[in-house]
Design a protein around this motif. Structure first.
Motif, PDB file in Angstrom:
ATOM      1  N   GLU A 179       0.826  -1.206   0.000  1.00 17.84           N
ATOM      2  CA  GLU A 179       0.000   0.000   0.000  1.00 17.84           C
ATOM      3  C   GLU A 179       0.860   1.255   0.000  1.00 17.84           C
ATOM      4  N   LEU A 204       2.401   1.792  -3.512  1.00 18.04           N
ATOM      5  CA  LEU A 204       1.370   2.246  -4.450  1.00 18.04           C
ATOM      6  C   LEU A 204       0.929   3.675  -4.132  1.00 18.04           C
ATOM      7  N   GLY A 205       0.837   4.001  -2.852  1.00 13.26           N
ATOM      8  CA  GLY A 205       0.487   5.363  -2.455  1.00 13.26           C
ATOM      9  C   GLY A 205       1.550   6.363  -2.856  1.00 13.26           C
ATOM     10  N   LEU A 234       3.613   5.986  -5.389  1.00  8.38           N
ATOM     11  CA  LEU A 234       3.528   6.099  -6.851  1.00  8.38           C
ATOM     12  C   LEU A 234       2.379   7.002  -7.280  1.00  8.38           C
ATOM     13  N   SER A 235       1.245   6.875  -6.603  1.00 10.66           N
ATOM     14  CA  SER A 235       0.094   7.684  -7.008  1.00 10.66           C
ATOM     15  C   SER A 235       0.240   9.146  -6.609  1.00 10.66           C
ATOM     16  N   ASN A 236       1.086   9.432  -5.630  1.00 11.94           N
ATOM     17  CA  ASN A 236       1.292  10.812  -5.187  1.00 11.94           C
ATOM     18  C   ASN A 236       2.691  11.321  -5.518  1.00 11.94           C
TER      19      ASN A 236
END
Length: 93
Positions: A52, A55-56, A58-60
């Motif tokens: 998590e 992925l967090g 990467l998304s931010n």
């Protein structure tokens, strides 16, 4: 809001504490400051697993570029840093 929180961190003080605990030994990129930024991000976002977290991040990534996190940490590097660094370092910081 996260970047405003990071403005209160003193990098020179973090380096002193890391040197005192010898936690920068054999570290090339993922310094104590970077580890602290990621750990604060984890607490701020409420993530529970390393997957998590990555992925967090990467998304931010576009938002975290301003927080002097110069690269995106990999799962293995983050896991290794969590195992290698003692919690006392983050406690002192």
């Amino acid at each position: 809001m996260f970047n405003q929180l990071l403005m209160f961190l003193d990098k020179s003080e973090i380096r002193k504490i890391a040197k005192k605990h010898n936690s920068e030994r054999y570290v090339k990129k993922f310094t104590n400051y970077n580890h602290l930024v990621v750990m604060l991000f984890v607490a701020f976002e409420g993530y529970h697993s390393i997957r998590e977290v990555i992925l967090g991040l990467l998304s931010n990534a576009h938002k975290l570029a301003h927080s002097s996190l110069s690269y995106l940490v990999k799962r293995s590097t983050f896991s290794e840093a969590n195992n290698r660094r003692r919690s006392k370092v983050l406690e002192d910081i």
